[in-house]
Design a protein around this motif. Structure first.
Motif, PDB file in Angstrom:
ATOM      1  N   PHE A  74       0.838  -1.207   0.000  1.00 12.68           N
ATOM      2  CA  PHE A  74       0.000   0.000   0.000  1.00 12.68           C
ATOM      3  C   PHE A  74       0.870   1.254   0.000  1.00 12.68           C
ATOM      4  O   PHE A  74       0.691   2.161  -0.828  1.00 12.68           O
ATOM      5  N   TYR A  75       1.825   1.323   0.911  1.00 13.72           N
ATOM      6  CA  TYR A  75       2.673   2.519   1.020  1.00 13.72           C
ATOM      7  C   TYR A  75       3.631   2.635  -0.160  1.00 13.72           C
ATOM      8  O   TYR A  75       3.970   3.750  -0.583  1.00 13.72           O
ATOM      9  N   LYS A  76       4.074   1.513  -0.701  1.00 12.17           N
ATOM     10  CA  LYS A  76       4.949   1.568  -1.872  1.00 12.17           C
ATOM     11  C   LYS A  76       4.212   2.188  -3.055  1.00 12.17           C
ATOM     12  O   LYS A  76       4.751   3.038  -3.774  1.00 12.17           O
ATOM     13  N   GLU A  77       2.962   1.791  -3.260  1.00 10.13           N
ATOM     14  CA  GLU A  77       2.162   2.340  -4.357  1.00 10.13           C
ATOM     15  C   GLU A  77       1.893   3.825  -4.141  1.00 10.13           C
ATOM     16  O   GLU A  77       1.968   4.621  -5.087  1.00 10.13           O
ATOM     17  N   LYS A  78       1.582   4.210  -2.903  1.00 10.22           N
ATOM     18  CA  LYS A  78       1.350   5.620  -2.607  1.00 10.22           C
ATOM     19  C   LYS A  78       2.630   6.439  -2.805  1.00 10.22           C
ATOM     20  O   LYS A  78       2.595   7.572  -3.297  1.00 10.22           O
ATOM     21  N   GLY A  79       3.755   5.854  -2.419  1.00  9.13           N
ATOM     22  CA  GLY A  79       5.034   6.525  -2.628  1.00  9.13           C
ATOM     23  C   GLY A  79       5.355   6.687  -4.104  1.00  9.13           C
ATOM     24  O   GLY A  79       5.858   7.731  -4.534  1.00  9.13           O
ATOM     25  N   ASN A  80       5.035   5.668  -4.896  1.00  9.33           N
ATOM     26  CA  ASN A  80       5.254   5.750  -6.344  1.00  9.33           C
ATOM     27  C   ASN A  80       4.413   6.854  -6.972  1.00  9.33           C
ATOM     28  O   ASN A  80       4.858   7.558  -7.885  1.00  9.33           O
ATOM     29  N   GLU A  81       3.184   7.008  -6.482  1.00 11.49           N
ATOM     30  CA  GLU A  81       2.311   8.065  -7.000  1.00 11.49           C
ATOM     31  C   GLU A  81       2.921   9.445  -6.739  1.00 11.49           C
ATOM     32  O   GLU A  81       2.921  10.311  -7.621  1.00 11.49           O
ATOM     33  N   LYS A  82       3.441   9.650  -5.541  1.00 16.12           N
ATOM     34  CA  LYS A  82       4.063  10.936  -5.212  1.00 16.12           C
ATOM     35  C   LYS A  82       5.358  11.135  -5.998  1.00 16.12           C
ATOM     36  O   LYS A  82       5.673  12.250  -6.423  1.00 16.12           O
ATOM     37  N   PHE A  83       6.097  10.047  -6.201  1.00 16.86           N
ATOM     38  CA  PHE A  83       7.350  10.130  -6.953  1.00 16.86           C
ATOM     39  C   PHE A  83       7.082  10.557  -8.394  1.00 16.86           C
ATOM     40  O   PHE A  83       7.798  11.399  -8.950  1.00 16.86           O
ATOM     41  N   GLN A  84       6.058   9.991  -9.003  1.00 20.98           N
ATOM     42  CA  GLN A  84       5.707  10.344 -10.389  1.00 20.98           C
ATOM     43  C   GLN A  84       5.281  11.803 -10.508  1.00 20.98           C
ATOM     44  O   GLN A  84       5.472  12.434 -11.547  1.00 20.98           O
ATOM     45  N   LYS A  85       4.737  12.340  -9.416  1.00 19.59           N
ATOM     46  CA  LYS A  85       4.336  13.747  -9.410  1.00 19.59           C
ATOM     47  C   LYS A  85       5.479  14.663  -8.978  1.00 19.59           C
ATOM     48  O   LYS A  85       5.299  15.858  -8.800  1.00 19.59           O
ATOM     49  N   LYS A  86       6.666  14.055  -8.780  1.00 19.37           N
ATOM     50  CA  LYS A  86       7.878  14.772  -8.357  1.00 19.37           C
ATOM     51  C   LYS A  86       7.741  15.374  -6.956  1.00 19.37           C
ATOM     52  O   LYS A  86       8.413  16.357  -6.622  1.00 19.37           O
ATOM     53  N   CYS A  87       6.879  14.782  -6.140  1.00 23.50           N
ATOM     54  CA  CYS A  87       6.751  15.176  -4.730  1.00 23.50           C
ATOM     55  C   CYS A  87       7.687  14.266  -3.936  1.00 23.50           C
ATOM     56  O   CYS A  87       7.244  13.324  -3.261  1.00 23.50           O
ATOM     57  N   TYR A  88       8.986  14.532  -4.021  1.00 22.04           N
ATOM     58  CA  TYR A  88       9.981  13.586  -3.527  1.00 22.04           C
ATOM     59  C   TYR A  88      10.009  13.474  -2.010  1.00 22.04           C
ATOM     60  O   TYR A  88      10.247  12.382  -1.472  1.00 22.04           O
ATOM     61  N   LEU A  89       9.792  14.580  -1.303  1.00 24.76           N
ATOM     62  CA  LEU A  89       9.789  14.517   0.154  1.00 24.76           C
ATOM     63  C   LEU A  89       8.661  13.622   0.659  1.00 24.76           C
ATOM     64  O   LEU A  89       8.860  12.799   1.559  1.00 24.76           O
ATOM     65  N   GLU A  90       7.483  13.796   0.091  1.00 21.47           N
ATOM     66  CA  GLU A  90       6.354  12.962   0.494  1.00 21.47           C
ATOM     67  C   GLU A  90       6.589  11.511   0.093  1.00 21.47           C
ATOM     68  O   GLU A  90       6.215  10.580   0.836  1.00 21.47           O
ATOM     69  N   ALA A  91       7.208  11.310  -1.061  1.00 16.89           N
ATOM     70  CA  ALA A  91       7.510   9.944  -1.501  1.00 16.89           C
ATOM     71  C   ALA A  91       8.450   9.258  -0.524  1.00 16.89           C
ATOM     72  O   ALA A  91       8.252   8.087  -0.158  1.00 16.89           O
ATOM     73  N   VAL A  92       9.473   9.984  -0.067  1.00 18.08           N
ATOM     74  CA  VAL A  92      10.428   9.426   0.902  1.00 18.08           C
ATOM     75  C   VAL A  92       9.702   8.995   2.171  1.00 18.08           C
ATOM     76  O   VAL A  92       9.926   7.896   2.697  1.00 18.08           O
ATOM     77  N   ALA A  93       8.815   9.861   2.685  1.00 22.12           N
ATOM     78  CA  ALA A  93       8.097   9.545   3.919  1.00 22.12           C
ATOM     79  C   ALA A  93       7.201   8.326   3.751  1.00 22.12           C
ATOM     80  O   ALA A  93       7.090   7.490   4.657  1.00 22.12           O
ATOM     81  N   LEU A  94       6.557   8.198   2.598  1.00 22.35           N
ATOM     82  CA  LEU A  94       5.668   7.055   2.361  1.00 22.35           C
ATOM     83  C   LEU A  94       6.450   5.760   2.177  1.00 22.35           C
ATOM     84  O   LEU A  94       6.037   4.702   2.662  1.00 22.35           O
ATOM     85  N   TYR A  95       7.588   5.836   1.494  1.00 20.94           N
ATOM     86  CA  TYR A  95       8.440   4.648   1.378  1.00 20.94           C
ATOM     87  C   TYR A  95       8.932   4.222   2.765  1.00 20.94           C
ATOM     88  O   TYR A  95       9.046   3.030   3.051  1.00 20.94           O
ATOM     89  N   SER A  96       9.223   5.206   3.620  1.00 24.97           N
ATOM     90  CA  SER A  96       9.671   4.900   4.976  1.00 24.97           C
ATOM     91  C   SER A  96       8.584   4.169   5.759  1.00 24.97           C
ATOM     92  O   SER A  96       8.874   3.258   6.544  1.00 24.97           O
ATOM     93  N   LYS A  97       7.337   4.569   5.541  1.00 27.42           N
ATOM     94  CA  LYS A  97       6.225   3.874   6.186  1.00 27.42           C
ATOM     95  C   LYS A  97       6.175   2.421   5.721  1.00 27.42           C
ATOM     96  O   LYS A  97       5.907   1.509   6.511  1.00 27.42           O
ATOM     97  N   GLY A  98       6.400   2.217   4.434  1.00 23.78           N
ATOM     98  CA  GLY A  98       6.422   0.860   3.914  1.00 23.78           C
ATOM     99  C   GLY A  98       7.543   0.038   4.523  1.00 23.78           C
ATOM    100  O   GLY A  98       7.351  -1.126   4.893  1.00 23.78           O
ATOM    101  N   ILE A  99       8.722   0.650   4.662  1.00 23.26           N
ATOM    102  CA  ILE A  99       9.866  -0.038   5.266  1.00 23.26           C
ATOM    103  C   ILE A  99       9.562  -0.426   6.703  1.00 23.26           C
ATOM    104  O   ILE A  99       9.946  -1.507   7.161  1.00 23.26           O
ATOM    105  N   SER A 100       8.844   0.432   7.426  1.00 24.00           N
ATOM    106  CA  SER A 100       8.549   0.154   8.833  1.00 24.00           C
ATOM    107  C   SER A 100       7.647  -1.064   8.994  1.00 24.00           C
ATOM    108  O   SER A 100       7.633  -1.697  10.049  1.00 24.00           O
ATOM    109  N   HIS A 101       6.889  -1.415   7.968  1.00 28.02           N
ATOM    110  CA  HIS A 101       5.999  -2.577   8.021  1.00 28.02           C
ATOM    111  C   HIS A 101       6.653  -3.838   7.454  1.00 28.02           C
ATOM    112  O   HIS A 101       6.136  -4.933   7.649  1.00 28.02           O
ATOM    113  N   ALA A 102       7.745  -3.681   6.738  1.00 29.62           N
ATOM    114  CA  ALA A 102       8.326  -4.809   6.007  1.00 29.62           C
ATOM    115  C   ALA A 102       9.174  -5.707   6.895  1.00 29.62           C
ATOM    116  O   ALA A 102       9.710  -5.277   7.917  1.00 29.62           O
TER     117      ALA A 102
END
Length: 407
Positions: A74-102
């Protein structure tokens, strides 16, 4: 009682407020007139029922902080969406959420680290990007995708002006990619660009370093009487003002006068729904808001772009392995499985627990006996005998419940 629970989640506050309104007038009168801590504690304990405990457990269940493999995707997909929109800070935070669950050592966590490294690269956080690339490789990043993060690693080293390492990395990259038709050219081109950009990168890095040195906080001279204060202020006493501080010289705006490390600190979590279910398709949806607990180290409170996550829960994050280890050894090994309950109860309860865990039961009891002894009672103005007995009873009861684990 209201003050003790007012910082908890709204549901718990509403529940206690409702229970208060249903109390008999005699019980309300006892609580409002009680001044002794032992008496207040006993009254509250007598009013706490099994139904209250069930409700609190249910409330804690809404804030589950256990790792969930579905949340990683879920968080990886949300992070990818932000990354494609060039919202890199938000993408980093969402990927971090994914890492915390992995789960460590899985493809899920490796891909999240690799994706976060890409966002960090575009934020020009090259050192952090290199760290995430190394994490991705150590967790078993898929061989079919490996070449692109190795190219990214090479480019990071180029930006960091590490020419000697790029030669080694380029060779390593060729070995890993073999006879791949696309990547040998990209490796050669990336390595060729190093000599062209090296002079510029070195100058840019030097200017950045100079700015950091210029903007660094100038250490102040330590006050001999007040260790946490600057020497530009002095401790004075007068019958009219009591103890107070006076400036010994002119103080500029922005100068630090007192700097003291907190004995314990707890991040205040934002109000959020950790997990919801979409009524249309019954799809699980996790919270995507980004708050202080996502951006700050839970031990030293420093801001961090690429946090190190707890191995046991999905909530706690750290700025480094050192902070994670210190936190675990001092208090988090006890708090980790209690995270949901502590969030439900609120920061007041969390700080109280962490204070005792940080000081240690043995140290607290020793200090308690020394400070509240009859010889020092008059000198230091400690609490009443009933209050001392309450503290002692709580500590003894906690030790019996937790056994040797807390010792």
């Amino acid at each position: 009682l209201y003050k003790l629970i007012m910082d908890g989640v709204p549901e718990w506050l509403n529940y206690v407020s409702c229970k208060w309104s249903q109390l008999e007038s005699s019980s309300k009168e006892c609580l409002t007139q009680a001044t002794d801590l032992q008496e207040i504690f006993n009254i509250c304990l007598s009013l706490f029922s099994h139904e209250d405990e069930v409700f609190l457990e249910k409330l804690a269940g809404l804030n589950l902080l256990i790792k969930n493999s579905k949340a990683v995707l879920f968080y990886k997909e949300k992070g990818n969406e932000k990354f494609q929109k060039k919202c890199y800070l938000e993408a980093v935070a969402l990927y971090s959420k994914g890492i915390s669950h992995a789960t460590p050592g899985t493809e899920d966590i490796a891909v999240c680290y690799a994706n976060r490294s890409a966002a960090l690269y575009y934020l020009k956080e090259y050192e952090k990007c290199l760290g995430d690339i190394q994490q991705a490789l150590s967790h078993g990043y898929p061989k079919r995708l490996e070449q692109k993060i190795l190219v990214r690693r090479n480019e990071c080293l180029q930006h960091l002006s590490k020419l000697d390492k790029t030669t080694t990395i380029a060779s390593d990259l060729r070995k890993r990619t073999g006879n791949h038709p696309e990547f040998p050219n990209s490796v050669t081109q990336s390595h060729r660009n190093i000599k062209t950009d090296l002079h510029y990168s070195a100058e840019d890095g030097a200017s950045t370093l100079m700015r950091e040195k210029t903007n660094a906080t100038k250490p102040c001279e330590i006050n001999p009487r007040v260790p946490c204060a600057s020497a530009v202020i002095k401790l004075h006493f007068s019958t009219s003002k009591g103890r107070h501080l006076l400036a010994e010289m002119d103080i500029n705006a922005g100068d630090s006068l007192i700097v003291e490390e907190a004995f314990v600190s707890v991040l205040i979590p934002a109000e959020r729904k950790w997990l919801q279910v979409n009524p249309k398709d019954s799809k699980e949806m996790w919270d995507t808001s980004i708050n202080n607990e996502d951006l700050c180290c839970h031990h030293c409170l420093e801001r961090t772009l690429s946090p190190v996550t707890c191995m046991g829960c999905c909530f706690t994050r750290y700025c480094s392995e050192e902070c994670r280890e210190q936190s675990w050894n001092v208090y988090h090994k006890t708090e980790c499985t209690m995270g949901s309950l502590l969030i439900a109860l609120g920061v007041f309860s969390h700080v109280a627990l962490r204070t005792v865990l940080t000081a240690g039961f043995k140290k607290v009891k020793e200090t308690h006996k020394q400070w509240y002894s009859k010889e020092q009672q008059m000198l230091q103005g400690g609490p009443s005998q009933n209050q001392s007995r309450l503290i002692s009873n709580i500590l003894e009861g906690s030790e019996e419940q937790n056994g040797q684990q807390q010792e």
